[in-house]
Design a protein around this motif. Sequence first.
Motif, mmCIF file in Angstrom:
data_model
loop_
_atom_site.group_PDB
_atom_site.id
_atom_site.type_symbol
_atom_site.label_atom_id
_atom_site.label_comp_id
_atom_site.label_asym_id
_atom_site.label_seq_id
_atom_site.Cartn_x
_atom_site.Cartn_y
_atom_site.Cartn_z
ATOM 1 N N LEU A 110 -31.324 129.584 42.148
ATOM 2 C CA LEU A 110 -30.230 129.956 41.254
ATOM 3 C C LEU A 110 -30.504 129.333 39.891
ATOM 4 N N ASP A 111 -30.647 130.185 38.889
ATOM 5 C CA ASP A 111 -31.054 129.753 37.556
ATOM 6 C C ASP A 111 -29.920 130.009 36.560
ATOM 7 N N VAL A 112 -29.578 128.997 35.763
ATOM 8 C CA VAL A 112 -28.544 129.127 34.736
ATOM 9 C C VAL A 112 -29.059 128.531 33.434
ATOM 10 N N HIS A 113 -28.382 128.822 32.340
ATOM 11 C CA HIS A 113 -28.751 128.287 31.030
ATOM 12 C C HIS A 113 -27.614 127.428 30.496
ATOM 13 N N PHE A 114 -27.971 126.327 29.830
ATOM 14 C CA PHE A 114 -26.972 125.400 29.297
ATOM 15 C C PHE A 114 -27.305 125.079 27.846
ATOM 16 N N GLY B 70 -21.030 125.382 23.061
ATOM 17 C CA GLY B 70 -20.042 124.768 23.938
ATOM 18 C C GLY B 70 -19.568 123.441 23.392
ATOM 19 N N ASN B 71 -20.182 122.354 23.887
ATOM 20 C CA ASN B 71 -19.823 121.010 23.447
ATOM 21 C C ASN B 71 -20.588 120.688 22.164
ATOM 22 N N THR B 72 -20.131 121.268 21.062
ATOM 23 C CA THR B 72 -20.890 121.224 19.817
ATOM 24 C C THR B 72 -20.809 119.872 19.122
ATOM 25 N N GLY B 73 -21.809 119.629 18.285
ATOM 26 C CA GLY B 73 -21.837 118.421 17.468
ATOM 27 C C GLY B 73 -22.170 118.756 16.030
ATOM 28 N N CYS C 132 -16.244 120.012 15.259
ATOM 29 C CA CYS C 132 -17.009 120.085 16.509
ATOM 30 C C CYS C 132 -16.451 119.111 17.539
ATOM 31 N N ALA C 133 -16.946 119.205 18.763
ATOM 32 C CA ALA C 133 -16.480 118.327 19.832
ATOM 33 C C ALA C 133 -16.811 116.867 19.554
ATOM 34 N N SER D 237 -20.451 112.040 25.846
ATOM 35 C CA SER D 237 -19.935 113.386 25.634
ATOM 36 C C SER D 237 -20.941 114.439 26.099
ATOM 37 N N VAL D 238 -22.205 114.238 25.728
ATOM 38 C CA VAL D 238 -23.250 115.203 26.097
ATOM 39 C C VAL D 238 -23.504 115.174 27.596
ATOM 40 N N ARG D 239 -23.671 113.974 28.143
ATOM 41 C CA ARG D 239 -23.953 113.858 29.578
ATOM 42 C C ARG D 239 -22.826 114.434 30.417
ATOM 43 N N ALA D 240 -21.598 114.114 30.037
ATOM 44 C CA ALA D 240 -20.452 114.572 30.819
ATOM 45 C C ALA D 240 -20.313 116.090 30.782
ATOM 46 N N SER D 241 -20.550 116.698 29.620
ATOM 47 C CA SER D 241 -20.417 118.152 29.537
ATOM 48 C C SER D 241 -21.506 118.845 30.344
ATOM 49 N N ALA D 242 -22.733 118.303 30.298
ATOM 50 C CA ALA D 242 -23.823 118.888 31.085
ATOM 51 C C ALA D 242 -23.557 118.736 32.578
ATOM 52 N N ALA D 243 -23.112 117.544 32.987
ATOM 53 C CA ALA D 243 -22.842 117.300 34.401
ATOM 54 C C ALA D 243 -21.693 118.170 34.902
ATOM 55 N N ALA D 244 -20.664 118.337 34.065
ATOM 56 C CA ALA D 244 -19.527 119.164 34.469
ATOM 57 C C ALA D 244 -19.939 120.618 34.644
ATOM 58 N N PHE D 245 -20.770 121.107 33.735
ATOM 59 C CA PHE D 245 -21.235 122.492 33.816
ATOM 60 C C PHE D 245 -22.045 122.711 35.092
ATOM 61 N N ILE D 246 -23.011 121.834 35.327
ATOM 62 C CA ILE D 246 -23.860 122.004 36.506
ATOM 63 C C ILE D 246 -23.047 121.836 37.784
ATOM 64 N N GLY D 247 -22.177 120.845 37.787
ATOM 65 C CA GLY D 247 -21.362 120.604 38.969
ATOM 66 C C GLY D 247 -20.470 121.781 39.319
ATOM 67 N N SER D 248 -19.936 122.463 38.292
ATOM 68 C CA SER D 248 -19.053 123.601 38.547
ATOM 69 C C SER D 248 -19.797 124.764 39.189
ATOM 70 N N ILE D 249 -21.111 124.767 39.066
ATOM 71 C CA ILE D 249 -21.935 125.812 39.681
ATOM 72 C C ILE D 249 -22.522 125.330 41.004
ATOM 73 N N LYS D 250 -23.061 124.119 40.992
ATOM 74 C CA LYS D 250 -23.814 123.641 42.153
ATOM 75 C C LYS D 250 -22.925 123.389 43.364
ATOM 76 N N ARG D 251 -21.792 122.719 43.158
ATOM 77 C CA ARG D 251 -20.970 122.350 44.314
ATOM 78 C C ARG D 251 -20.481 123.570 45.095
#
Length: 700
Positions: A421-425, A430-433, A438-439, A452-466
């Motif tokens: 399963l392949d996604v783009h981030f 999204g979480n702009t700077g 910006c965010a 901020s960056v780590r949390a947004s990336a982890a949240a995105f992946i987690g919402s798909i992976k789990r």
Amino acid sequence: MSSSRASASASASESVVRHSARATDEDIELGDDGVRDRDRAFADVRACGTSSRATMGERAASAYDRHVRGGLSGAATCVLAVGAFAVACACGRAASVGGARAVRVGAALGDGVHETANLNAFTGSRFDHATGVALNGWLQLEDWFYANGETSIVDSDLGQAQGAVFPPVFTSSESLGFKWASEGELTMKLVEKLGEDAAVQALAAHRSDFLTNSDLEKIKGLGYQTLRVPITWAAFQGTDEKPTVLVHDPVYKDRAFVSLDKKELTSVLRTVHRVTGSTILLDMHNMPGGSSAGTYNGVFPHRPAFWDDEKTQLLGLHSARKMLEWYNDLAEADKDFIDGFTLLNEPAHMMPEKKEVMLNWMAKAIYMYREIVVRPRESMKRPVPKLYVNLMNTAGIAQNEYGKLMASWFDETELDHWAVLDVHFYLAWGNTGCESGCAFKCSDPIPKIAESVRASAAAFIGSIKRPAETYGVKHFSIGEWSLATHRDSSKGCSDSVVSQTVYKSQLKAFKAMGAKNFFWGWKMPNAGLHENFWSMDVYQTRMAAAQLGEQTSVTPRLGGAPTNQASLGNLPEIPLDDTTMSVVSSLLDKADVRASSMFEQAPSNLVRITPDIAPLGVDAEDAAQPVAEQPAVVPVATTGAFAAVHVELNPTHVVATAQPAQPVAAQPVQTVVEQPAQPVVEQPAQTVVEQPVQPVVEQP
């Protein structure tokens, strides 16, 4: 100033509390030892909350002076000192105690901005680098890659054409003489400017010139597992007799592409693998008529039309089939360096109204992959190349629906072994700077940006992976990501320390979630401001410069390598042969550009895909396979030195016609002996068996 420092300190303390209260997902990822180290780290940071610069030790204090912005003190100072150079705050402890734990502390805090700062930027490290990188701009083109510093927007607006140059022949906007918005438009405008055969040669010259031995040596040093190679739908539409041909889009007649020589592609990819040690992921990046909204669809700014017509979709399946048949024809040793395939990149991106027809097409494409590639490999008990299935929420698919779709397309064994399963981030959408609106701000404290960056990336992946894992999905990939914090590269965060923060914080999230990832992309030497955010070559060069104490901005350039780019050795030279030199010289004459200027600037150590420049004939029977009815095919014999073969593909017929040879200024015409036309044997049309789409069963 004092109030801002107090605020920063309070913010850092709150961040520590949030980390320490984090739920079991992180505990599982860290394991028992990791949790123990994390909790000790939090205790150290809290105890160290009133530390000052004087308590750090000489190396940490030096790092603090160089890298910490104003507004940080107390706990935040300790966090940076620990995360940056593996030196713990004193806090009554011996330096050796903190030093052994430093990398784990930085990881627990989500900072890790400089945890490998003292490593050579071009040396692989499991902490420092992505698992893969895209060789975009080589065999698939987008206008903003060639903006030449004249524009700064990544996703071009309708009506905007950013392509200003096309090296190695047209290295200035003046020599090119037009702007282009997509590869299909570029190719047709080159045809109008130069004639068909010369346009084909201009594309071939670019493909030959793009990758150098220096690139391969750097990629080798970085230790990438896999290189993602985007290609167009027309890549394999040539024939054995004439592999490099002009291929018109079946929907938009003012759009065209140039196919690849399959044998030369195999040879070059073999060399890339031999030198770098990396495997290859071949990514079909677009489809006839345009299968997504964006300049990469090949027909921009025309409306994407692939999903509107069944015959066009059938031609898309045929294009993917030709790629898979190329794989089947490889020697077994060459198959070993093919990591996998993507049958379509970002299908129906920004086209949610096409969701159902897109999913129906994807089901057919996956069935075709199983029949053409998987079944033969399984019967021979050989490894099956991975299939990266790229899904986008911008196509109207909810992220928690991805796993359900994968389970409807693949069985348990397939999900266990080769279905990915392949996604783009992308932060830039999204979480702009930036500095306003910006965010996060580019001038925010580094720990704040990191979290901020780590949390947004982890949240995105987690919402798909789990949710996907509940349907049996085992393999995940981040097929594209970058350093960009804004779609406008003139507004993004370009400071080198912030760039490193953005880079490492995303990597931390990807690795914690066990996701393979591919940075987009390796280099963009004609992209102007985009380079600082979208070129791994430039990023690593900046980090190497920072390590050497130089300051970190690489000036956007018109072409070639950065002036401070390290040379890491060359492969044996692969010189330009006389015939190719003659062709390129003639192109330069047509463009009214001095030939000497190119040959003085171009690197001599080229990885080259050499076109077939003097074809003796063409047989278009392979190109006729997209349709059920076999059309009449006209064999062609050329009569001039550089005569082109014009191949039109559309859903109902294929016609090959001879084009008159274009005169070449100041070049003697080479004599080509006319060959009799080869008879064309009528072949039954290949058909794609319609398979019913499996219903998606709602799971409780």
